[in-house]
Design a protein around this motif. Structure first.
Motif, mmCIF file in Angstrom:
data_model
loop_
_atom_site.group_PDB
_atom_site.id
_atom_site.type_symbol
_atom_site.label_atom_id
_atom_site.label_comp_id
_atom_site.label_asym_id
_atom_site.label_seq_id
_atom_site.Cartn_x
_atom_site.Cartn_y
_atom_site.Cartn_z
ATOM 1 N N ILE B 21 13.775 -8.718 -11.169
ATOM 2 C CA ILE B 21 14.191 -7.362 -10.440
ATOM 3 C C ILE B 21 15.489 -6.704 -11.184
ATOM 4 N N ASP B 22 15.170 -5.483 -11.238
ATOM 5 C CA ASP B 22 16.231 -4.627 -12.335
ATOM 6 C C ASP B 22 16.993 -3.513 -11.283
ATOM 7 N N ALA B 23 18.293 -3.739 -11.081
ATOM 8 C CA ALA B 23 19.013 -2.794 -10.540
ATOM 9 C C ALA B 23 18.362 -2.044 -9.342
ATOM 10 N N LEU B 24 17.917 -2.875 -8.386
ATOM 11 C CA LEU B 24 17.195 -2.474 -7.343
ATOM 12 C C LEU B 24 18.100 -2.067 -6.272
ATOM 13 N N ASP B 25 17.934 -0.754 -5.510
ATOM 14 C CA ASP B 25 18.747 -0.233 -4.426
ATOM 15 C C ASP B 25 17.647 -0.194 -3.309
ATOM 16 N N LEU B 26 17.930 -0.617 -2.207
ATOM 17 C CA LEU B 26 17.106 -0.599 -1.123
ATOM 18 C C LEU B 26 17.715 -0.557 0.267
ATOM 19 N N GLN B 27 17.427 0.112 0.932
ATOM 20 C CA GLN B 27 18.041 0.110 2.500
ATOM 21 C C GLN B 27 16.917 0.266 3.689
ATOM 22 N N VAL B 28 16.973 -0.852 4.417
ATOM 23 C CA VAL B 28 15.854 -0.556 5.625
ATOM 24 C C VAL B 28 16.774 -0.702 6.980
ATOM 25 N N PRO B 29 16.852 0.615 7.412
ATOM 26 C CA PRO B 29 17.470 0.716 8.715
ATOM 27 C C PRO B 29 16.728 0.045 10.070
ATOM 28 N N ALA B 30 17.403 -0.113 11.060
ATOM 29 C CA ALA B 30 16.798 -0.728 12.272
ATOM 30 C C ALA B 30 15.794 0.247 12.814
ATOM 31 N N GLY B 31 14.641 -0.488 13.220
ATOM 32 C CA GLY B 31 13.514 0.462 13.716
ATOM 33 C C GLY B 31 12.887 1.129 12.513
ATOM 34 N N THR B 32 12.839 0.604 11.293
ATOM 35 C CA THR B 32 12.099 1.200 10.194
ATOM 36 C C THR B 32 11.192 0.013 9.761
ATOM 37 N N VAL B 33 9.718 0.492 9.242
ATOM 38 C CA VAL B 33 9.177 -0.293 8.388
ATOM 39 C C VAL B 33 9.114 0.132 7.049
ATOM 40 N N VAL B 188 11.911 -3.809 9.236
ATOM 41 C CA VAL B 188 10.679 -4.496 8.588
ATOM 42 C C VAL B 188 10.632 -4.131 7.317
ATOM 43 N N LEU B 189 10.641 -5.274 6.319
ATOM 44 C CA LEU B 189 10.183 -5.082 4.968
ATOM 45 C C LEU B 189 9.192 -5.694 4.574
ATOM 46 N N MET B 190 8.062 -5.203 4.096
ATOM 47 C CA MET B 190 6.807 -5.597 4.011
ATOM 48 C C MET B 190 6.286 -5.627 2.602
ATOM 49 N N ALA B 191 5.883 -6.655 1.694
ATOM 50 C CA ALA B 191 5.497 -6.550 0.368
ATOM 51 C C ALA B 191 4.022 -6.792 0.581
ATOM 52 N N THR B 192 3.437 -5.743 0.009
ATOM 53 C CA THR B 192 1.948 -5.527 0.232
ATOM 54 C C THR B 192 1.090 -5.043 -1.099
ATOM 55 N N HIS B 193 -0.192 -5.450 -1.046
ATOM 56 C CA HIS B 193 -1.124 -4.462 -2.042
ATOM 57 C C HIS B 193 -1.881 -3.575 -1.337
ATOM 58 N N ASP B 194 -1.847 -3.790 -0.146
ATOM 59 C CA ASP B 194 -2.797 -3.024 0.721
ATOM 60 C C ASP B 194 -2.240 -1.614 1.084
ATOM 61 N N LEU B 195 -3.056 -0.507 0.362
ATOM 62 C CA LEU B 195 -2.239 0.627 0.657
ATOM 63 C C LEU B 195 -2.591 1.336 1.880
ATOM 64 N N PHE B 196 -3.788 0.930 2.564
ATOM 65 C CA PHE B 196 -4.113 1.503 3.675
ATOM 66 C C PHE B 196 -3.208 1.008 4.807
ATOM 67 N N ASN B 197 -3.016 -0.262 4.718
ATOM 68 C CA ASN B 197 -1.927 -0.919 5.729
ATOM 69 C C ASN B 197 -0.655 -0.307 5.554
ATOM 70 N N ALA B 198 0.009 -0.016 4.580
ATOM 71 C CA ALA B 198 1.183 0.376 4.187
ATOM 72 C C ALA B 198 1.062 1.835 4.949
ATOM 73 N N LYS B 199 0.256 2.431 4.460
ATOM 74 C CA LYS B 199 0.305 3.980 5.029
ATOM 75 C C LYS B 199 0.215 4.245 6.595
ATOM 76 N N GLN B 200 -0.710 2.856 6.937
ATOM 77 C CA GLN B 200 -0.694 2.973 8.541
ATOM 78 C C GLN B 200 0.447 2.534 9.427
ATOM 79 N N VAL B 201 1.163 1.655 8.600
ATOM 80 C CA VAL B 201 2.315 1.016 9.447
ATOM 81 C C VAL B 201 3.543 1.506 9.251
ATOM 82 N N ALA B 202 3.925 1.880 7.746
ATOM 83 C CA ALA B 202 5.145 1.960 7.293
ATOM 84 C C ALA B 202 5.880 3.301 7.678
#
Lengths: 470, 251
Positions: B21-33, B188-202
């Protein structure tokens, strides 16, 4: 929370059938070994009783003869074994089964079972203690080597960690569950074993049995803790199994043998011939300050004559030869006590050196405790032999006292005036094994060592739990 | 703006001598996928591991509900729920027994009846509750995992390839439950390969490559095709500004 882990582990062990298979295997194995051992011990006891009865009958019916010649017929003393001797024969096979008691000499035991053993005995005796002390730890390793590695390999440990699990909770729970599982698996085997012992006519001492049980629980807890802790620290089940098997081999086979070899090398005991020669020399030359046998006898004779107000032995109002024998035998008894005392002390010192090896293997103190509670250790043997020696002194002096009182001066040795009534008046040798407290005090260092192992094992589990990572 | 439940600040993680992991900045607020997309070795799972405290950062910090994971990993885990790609359960225990075991070790008392309710809420039918987990499908195991998350009342959920190996119906069902968790206020933080699922849920999508977050955008700003083009462009390292190119193409 630990209770919940224990409950879950027990449930899993039961449902996957391992506990049942383990219990059945242990029961069959232990029952077979116990039955053979209980029967062998009962047979040996029966033989000893028969031989003892025959020898006593012969003693009592020697007819009219010189009492000292009757004393030389001798009496056999047999060590009655405790019921637990069927579980752990200890040094029983290495020491003689009988002690021949005769005037003038204190003998070593004779008729060692090991000398009559078939060649298969060299492969190691499969006695119940072997199952309890050697095989059960192996089963603990088999059952628990993957206690944590399997969780790691299947991913449940990762989930547990993510769920907020404290590693110590899991490990202590697994530890307790493993000990409990072994206890449950062993219970039917022990019940069957006790039944077989009772069936063979043995009466088990409850306190000795209770301490034996306590020792086993601690002993198994140590192995279970090592197993769980190493399983937590290693990445794969295979690696854990290999390492634990190596440790088992070292603990069960290598360390005790190295310890015994070191004890023998550091504190050698004299050979039988050297021992007998040293005793003979000390009797002949005398202990420091006592003078040699001739001068001691001359001094005694002079004192005896003076005390009785006569100038010749022929004029003594008592049997001169009996008085001389009592004096000589008393001195020999003193010399024997000194040498046997040293010999037994040397054995005890060797035992203490062996106990140092117990710092490297819990098997060493457990073996010591086992033999002690079974009454088959050196301390019990020493106590028996000393009781037999006291009896030897009793009957030889008693017979010499008859001779002393019945004679006047010097009379020919072939006078025949002792009869069966006198021989029957000699009380038979009756020996009772010491109480359980004797065994516990004797084995206290072993018990302490075992508890030290338990404390160290607990710390190891705690340490492994702290660093538990998926 | 509400403070984020999951936050990574200039996170750097080295693993086996390699920068994961290289200089990762990430924020996931409540109620967010938040969906993290990326190829194998992009650093998605390592990012989740950093939030779980399973890896030690070389530098930077990760926070869960304001708790620095490095300082208090246990406290952080108490606020997290985690569903790996394959939810591992004890095969000789039933669904209810598994749930109660995991919850008890997480110091959350769950009696039998509550466990049944949680499993039902997670979508596991009553008939399966007493069955041994050895007979469960992957989807059923995931439902037990979700029930653990519900029982924990976790503030955030970490999902690692949650729909991999699920049939479309089960994947759809799972997506519904993730959305329900989000609606209940979970981050919710979700690691996935599934583009369809990501688009559908995130709600937000981030694309990782070689340990770096190379693109992040609101999911509603791209269509399925555009998302695929952006993803492939980054995966192949072709586009200098794939998002802009893809957005233009979509327009």
């Amino acid at each position: 929370m630990i209770g919940f882990v224990v409950q879950k582990e027990m449930r899993a062990l039961w449902r996957d059938g391992r506990l049942l298979v383990l219990a059945l295997s242990l029961c069959c194995l232990f029952a077979g070994v116990m039955a053979a051992s209980a029967a062998a011990t009962a047979n040996a006891q029966s033989e000893r009783d028969q031989v003892g009865a025959t020898a006593r009958a012969q003693w009592e019916r020697q007819g009219v003869k010189h009492p000292h010649r009757a004393a030389h017929f001798g009496i056999y003393a047999f060590k009655p074994e405790l019921a637990l001797a069927a579980v752990d024969p200890g040094i029983g096979d290495q020491v003689g089964q009988s002690l021949w008691l005769e005037p003038h000499k204190r003998n070593m035991t004779r008729n060692r079972p090991a000398a009559d053993a078939p060649p298969s005995a060299r492969l190691g005796d499969t006695v119940p203690a072997f199952v309890l002390l050697v095989l059960v730890p192996l089963l603990i390793i088999g059952l628990g080597h993957n206690a944590i590695t399997q969780e790691r390999e299947s991913g449940t440990l990762r989930m547990l960690n993510a769920a907020g699990l404290r590693g110590g909770t899991l490990l202590f729970g697994k530890w307790i569950a493993l000990v409990l599982a072994v206890g449950i698996a062993l219970l039917p085997a022990l019940v069957v074993g006790a039944w077989l012992l009772a069936g063979a006519g043995h009466v088990v001492s409850a306190p000795r049995l209770a301490f034996y049980g306590l020792g086993l629980v601690v002993y198994y807890a140590v192995f279970a803790a090592l197993t769980v802790a190493l399983s937590a620290r290693l990445r794969s089940s295979r690696g854990a199994l290999m390492l634990l098997l190596s440790l088992w081999i070292a603990a069960v086979w290598i360390v005790p043998r190295l310890g015994a070899a070191a004890a023998g090398a550091l504190l050698p005991v004299p050979t039988g011939e050297a021992f007998a020669a040293a005793v003979a020399t000390d009797i002949q030359r005398g202990l420091p300050g006592d003078g040699d046998a001739a001068s001691r006898s001359a001094a005694f004779e002079a004192r005896l004559l003076a005390e009785n107000g006569v100038t010749r032995p022929e004029d003594l109002p008592i049997g001169a030869n009996a008085a001389r024998r009592i004096f000589r035998d008393a001195y020999a008894t003193r010399v024997y006590a000194l040498h046997f005392g040293r010999l037994w002390d040397r054995y005890a010192d060797q035992q203490n050196v062996l106990r140092v090896a117990g710092l490297l293997s819990p098997v060493v103190p457990m073996r010591g405790l086992s033999a002690s509670l079974a009454g088959t250790d050196l301390a019990h043997q020493r106590r028996f032999e000393e009781a037999a020696e006291t009896y030897r002194q009793y009957f030889t002096v008693l017979i010499d006292e008859w001779d002393l009182q019945a004679r006047r001066g010097v009379v020919a040795a072939d006078d025949k005036y002792a009869n069966d009534a006198q021989y029957q008046a000699v009380a038979p040798f009756e020996y009772r094994a010491p109480p359980a407290a004797f065994a516990v005090v004797t084995a206290a260092p072993d018990l302490l060592l075992l508890f030290a192992w338990l404390a160290a094992a607990g710390c190891l589990v705690r340490w492994a739990g702290r660093g538990l990572r998926p | 703006m509400t403070s984020p439940i999951l936050q990574a600040r200039q996170l750097v993680v080295d693993y086996d001598g390699r920068r994961s992991i290289d200089a990762l900045d990430l924020q996931v607020p409540a109620g967010t996928v938040y969906a993290l997309l990326g190829g194998n070795g992009a650093g998605k799972t390592t990012t989740l591991n950093a939030f779980l405290g399973f890896v030690t950062p070389a530098s930077g910090e990760v926070f869960v509900d304001g708790i620095a994971v490095r300082q208090d990993p246990q406290g952080a885990r108490d606020r997290l729920a985690y569903l790996p790609e394959n939810v591992a359960l004890y095969p000789y225990l039933s669904g209810i027994e598994n749930l109660r075991y995991f919850c008890t070790l997480a110091r959350i008392p769950v009696d039998k009846s509550l466990a049944g309710e949680l499993l039902l809420r997670a979508g596991l039918q009553t008939a399966a509750h007493a069955q041994r987990a050895a007979t469960y499908s992957k989807g059923m195991r995931q439902k037990v995992g979700l029930a653990i998350a519900y029982a924990k009342r976790a503030k955030a959920m970490l999902l690692d390839e949650p729909t991999s190996g699920l049939d479309p119906s089960a994947a759809n069902d799972f997506a519904d439950r993730v959305r329900a968790a989000r609606d209940a206020g979970m981050a919710v933080l979700m690691a996935t390969h599934d583009l369809f699922n990501a688009k559908q849920v995130a709600d937000r999508i981030g694309i990782m490559r070689e340990g770096r977050l190379v693109e992040a955008f609101a999911a509603h700003t791209v269509g399925h095709d555009a998302l695929e083009r952006i993803y492939l462009a980054h995966a192949r390292g072709l586009a200098a500004d794939p998002f802009t190119d893809a957005a233009k193409a979509a327009a």
